[in-house]
Design a protein around this motif. Structure first.
Motif, short mmCIF file in Angstrom:
data_model
loop_
_atom_site.label_atom_id
_atom_site.label_comp_id
_atom_site.label_asym_id
_atom_site.label_seq_id
_atom_site.Cartn_x
_atom_site.Cartn_y
_atom_site.Cartn_z
N ILE A 43 0.86 -1.29 -0.31
CA ILE A 43 0.15 0.23 0.36
C ILE A 43 1.03 1.28 0.00
O ILE A 43 0.32 1.90 -0.51
N GLU A 44 1.65 1.32 0.57
CA GLU A 44 3.25 2.65 0.59
C GLU A 44 3.32 2.16 -0.43
O GLU A 44 3.42 3.64 -1.07
N ASN A 45 4.43 1.65 -1.30
CA ASN A 45 4.41 1.59 -2.33
C ASN A 45 3.50 2.03 -3.92
O ASN A 45 3.20 3.42 -4.20
N VAL A 46 2.40 1.25 -3.90
CA VAL A 46 0.94 2.19 -4.57
C VAL A 46 0.82 4.13 -4.16
O VAL A 46 0.64 4.57 -5.18
N LYS A 48 2.37 5.93 -2.50
CA LYS A 48 3.51 6.69 -3.45
C LYS A 48 3.35 7.43 -4.63
O LYS A 48 3.71 7.78 -5.01
N GLU A 49 3.54 5.91 -5.43
CA GLU A 49 3.17 6.04 -7.15
C GLU A 49 1.89 6.84 -7.12
O GLU A 49 2.08 7.53 -8.23
N LEU A 50 1.16 6.62 -6.81
CA LEU A 50 -0.28 7.60 -6.95
C LEU A 50 -0.15 9.04 -6.80
O LEU A 50 -0.67 9.68 -7.60
N ILE A 51 0.45 9.74 -5.95
CA ILE A 51 0.72 10.65 -5.70
C ILE A 51 1.53 11.56 -6.13
O ILE A 51 1.07 12.19 -6.53
N SER A 52 2.52 10.56 -6.95
CA SER A 52 3.13 10.90 -7.60
C SER A 52 2.68 11.08 -9.55
O SER A 52 2.56 12.64 -9.31
N SER A 53 1.48 10.33 -9.43
CA SER A 53 1.49 10.70 -10.96
C SER A 53 0.32 11.69 -10.80
O SER A 53 0.03 12.50 -11.90
#
Length: 61
Positions: A43-46, A48-53
């Motif tokens: 969840i943390e990895n997802v 971080k990627e979601l926020i970046s996108s």
């Protein structure tokens, strides 16, 4: 109405509050309480990627 729905007034009106951030953070925290360490790591990895996108897309507008 809040009592009938078993929610706080903050939760009921959070989309209309200037300080809704805490309501969302508490809600996310509640969801994460039942997750395993493995699930939390994913969840943390997802997240971080979601926020970046989201930030990249916002800059495109």
């Amino acid at each position: 109405m809040a009592n009938a729905l078993s929610v706080s007034m903050d939760e009921l009106c959070c989309d209309n509050l200037n300080s809704a951030e805490n309501v969302y953070i508490n809600s996310i925290s509640d969801v994460l309480k039942d997750c395993s360490n493995y699930e939390l790591r994913i969840i943390e990895n997802v997240l971080k990627e979601l926020i970046s996108s989201l930030k990249e897309c916002k800059n495109m507008l």
